[in-house]
Design an enzyme around this catalytic site. Structure first.
Site, PDB file in Angstrom:
ATOM      1  N   ASN A   1     -11.023  -3.045  -5.455  1.00  6.78           N
ATOM      2  CA  ASN A   1     -10.240  -1.768  -6.013  1.00  6.78           C
ATOM      3  C   ASN A   1     -10.944  -1.492  -7.402  1.00  6.78           C
ATOM      4  O   ASN A   1     -10.740  -0.384  -7.948  1.00  6.78           O
ATOM      5  CB  ASN A   1      -8.720  -2.219  -6.264  1.00  6.78           C
TER       6      ASN A   1
ATOM      7  N   SER B   1      -8.022  -4.713   5.145  1.00  9.33           N
ATOM      8  CA  SER B   1      -8.746  -4.601   3.742  1.00  9.33           C
ATOM      9  C   SER B   1      -9.143  -5.746   3.190  1.00  9.33           C
ATOM     10  O   SER B   1      -8.653  -5.864   1.980  1.00  9.33           O
ATOM     11  CB  SER B   1      -7.577  -3.585   2.978  1.00  9.33           C
TER      12      SER B   1
ATOM     13  N   ASP C   1       0.829  -1.148  -0.052  1.00 12.17           N
ATOM     14  CA  ASP C   1       0.041   0.023  -0.050  1.00 12.17           C
ATOM     15  C   ASP C   1       1.016   1.276   0.056  1.00 12.17           C
ATOM     16  O   ASP C   1       1.886   1.289   0.411  1.00 12.17           O
ATOM     17  CB  ASP C   1      -0.854  -0.054   1.181  1.00 12.17           C
TER      18      ASP C   1
HETATM   19  C1  IPE Z   1      -5.402  -3.041  -0.239  1.00 10.25           C
HETATM   20  O1  IPE Z   1      -5.246  -1.359  -0.386  1.00 10.25           O
HETATM   21  C2  IPE Z   1      -5.381  -3.472  -1.602  1.00 10.25           C
HETATM   22  C3  IPE Z   1      -4.124  -3.711  -2.014  1.00 10.25           C
HETATM   23  C4  IPE Z   1      -2.980  -3.249  -1.641  1.00 10.25           C
HETATM   24  C5  IPE Z   1      -4.025  -4.372  -3.271  1.00 10.25           C
HETATM   25  P1  IPE Z   1      -6.245  -0.315  -0.504  1.00 10.25           P
HETATM   26  O2  IPE Z   1      -5.424   0.954  -0.459  1.00 10.25           O
HETATM   27  O3  IPE Z   1      -7.046  -0.871  -1.378  1.00 10.25           O
HETATM   28  O4  IPE Z   1      -6.997  -0.365   1.082  1.00 10.25           O
HETATM   29  P2  IPE Z   1      -7.889   0.671   1.582  1.00 10.25           P
HETATM   30  O5  IPE Z   1      -8.881   0.973   0.610  1.00 10.25           O
HETATM   31  O6  IPE Z   1      -6.938   1.639   2.059  1.00 10.25           O
HETATM   32  O7  IPE Z   1      -8.537  -0.075   2.835  1.00 10.25           O
HETATM   33  C1  IPE Z   2      -1.629   0.302  -3.185  1.00 11.68           C
HETATM   34  O1  IPE Z   2      -1.282   1.713  -3.386  1.00 11.68           O
HETATM   35  C2  IPE Z   2      -1.718  -0.436  -4.686  1.00 11.68           C
HETATM   36  C3  IPE Z   2      -3.099  -0.679  -5.035  1.00 11.68           C
HETATM   37  C4  IPE Z   2      -4.088  -1.010  -4.070  1.00 11.68           C
HETATM   38  C5  IPE Z   2      -3.270  -1.230  -6.388  1.00 11.68           C
HETATM   39  P1  IPE Z   2      -2.759   2.720  -3.298  1.00 11.68           P
HETATM   40  O2  IPE Z   2      -2.896   2.918  -4.928  1.00 11.68           O
HETATM   41  O3  IPE Z   2      -3.540   2.216  -2.551  1.00 11.68           O
HETATM   42  O4  IPE Z   2      -1.808   3.992  -2.721  1.00 11.68           O
HETATM   43  P2  IPE Z   2      -2.540   5.096  -1.686  1.00 11.68           P
HETATM   44  O5  IPE Z   2      -3.086   4.303  -0.615  1.00 11.68           O
HETATM   45  O6  IPE Z   2      -3.489   5.798  -2.372  1.00 11.68           O
HETATM   46  O7  IPE Z   2      -1.313   5.672  -1.289  1.00 11.68           O
HETATM   47 MG    MG Z   3      -4.065   2.253  -0.521  1.00 11.57          MG
END
Ligand code: IPE
Ligand code: IPE
Ligand code: MG
Length: 234
Positions: A62, A190, A14
């Site tokens: 996502n 998550s 993340d």
């Molecule tokens: C969890 O990260 C999913 C992945 C790393 C693929 P998210 O960024 O989607 O999680 P939330 O929305 O902060 O809980």
């Molecule tokens: C994790 O990084 C990658 C995926 C969930 C695919 P994020 O895209 O969630 O990055 P933040 O949480 O917005 O920084």
């Molecule tokens: Mg994220």
């Protein structure tokens, strides 16, 4: 190799978006830097004695992101992650998948199937990618498959045990998850590995995923090695 280190490490990667934002770059740049981190960690994990590495790449939630970001993530998957296949194979690594990845675009499904087939016999290391994965979705699909067997008269409701549920999960063929890491400072699952997290150790780091490297992974593995797991006993 670290004595008492985890065999199976699972990572919630993340913080790509925040990494990009801090640099006044588009979110896609963060995801690209995230792919570089994946490459680094896939190389580092076996050096630290990790046998199975599960990476949360795209959750079943996502899809709620803007269409452009979803399509960027799918393009990265098409062009970068799968390009790593050759190296995986060269290093004796096998590719596994969890999640409802068969619901992705047909060209991606085909590439993933080919990649799994090509590395099927490798046994030195296992990389598992969680794609279109959600723990609740995984459990729902497992319940559906068990319910179908009950309805067909194959098993009695009372014959459903934790072992039978485990065998119906996407992770049936994987060793138990020892350590779950989440980057970027968030402290939640998550929807990742809900059943499998029952006795996993959890480790959180403020490091954003694109900055994650072997030194951070080593810190997590060494912390794990110092922990005492009791599984409810004494
Ligand atoms: C969890 O990260 C999913 C992945 C790393 C693929 P998210 O960024 O989607 O999680 P939330 O929305 O902060 O809980
Ligand atoms: C994790 O990084 C990658 C995926 C969930 C695919 P994020 O895209 O969630 O990055 P933040 O949480 O917005 O920084
Ligand atoms: Mg994220």
């Amino acid at each position: 190799m670290i004595p008492g280190g985890p065999r199976h490490v699972a990572i919630i990667m993340d913080g790509n978006g925040r990494w990009a934002k801090a640099r006044h770059m588009p979110r896609l740049a963060g995801h690209k830097a995230g792919v570089d981190a994946v490459r680094r960690i896939v190389r580092a994990a076996p050096r630290l004695g990790v046998e199975t590495l599960t990476l949360y790449a795209f959750s079943s939630e996502n899809w709620r992101r803007p269409a452009e970001e979803v399509s960027d993530l799918m393009s990265l998957l098409r062009h970068h992650l799968l390009a790593e296949l050759e190296e995986l194979d060269r290093n004796g690594a096998r590719l596994g998948l969890i999640g409802d990845w068969r619901a992705l675009k047909p060209d991606i499904v085909e590439r993933l199937e080919n990649a799994m087939e090509a590395t099927r016999h490798n046994s030195r290391f296992q990389l598992v990618v969680a794609l279109n994965y959600g723990g609740q979705d995984e459990l729902t699909r497992a319940v559906q498959s068990l319910a179908a067997r009950v309805a067909a008269g194959e098993i009695a409701p009372a014959a459903i045990t934790p072992q039978l549920i485990e065998a119906a999960l996407d992770t049936a063929a994987l060793p138990p998850v020892d350590l779950i890491i989440r980057t970027s400072g968030e402290q939640r699952l998550s929807n990742f590995l809900l059943w499998q997290a029952a006795y996993a150790e959890l480790w959180f780091t403020p490091t954003l995923w694109p900055d994650f490297d072997e030194a951070v992974l080593r810190e997590a593995v060494e912390t794990f090695a110092r922990r005492e797991r009791r599984y409810g006993g004494l």
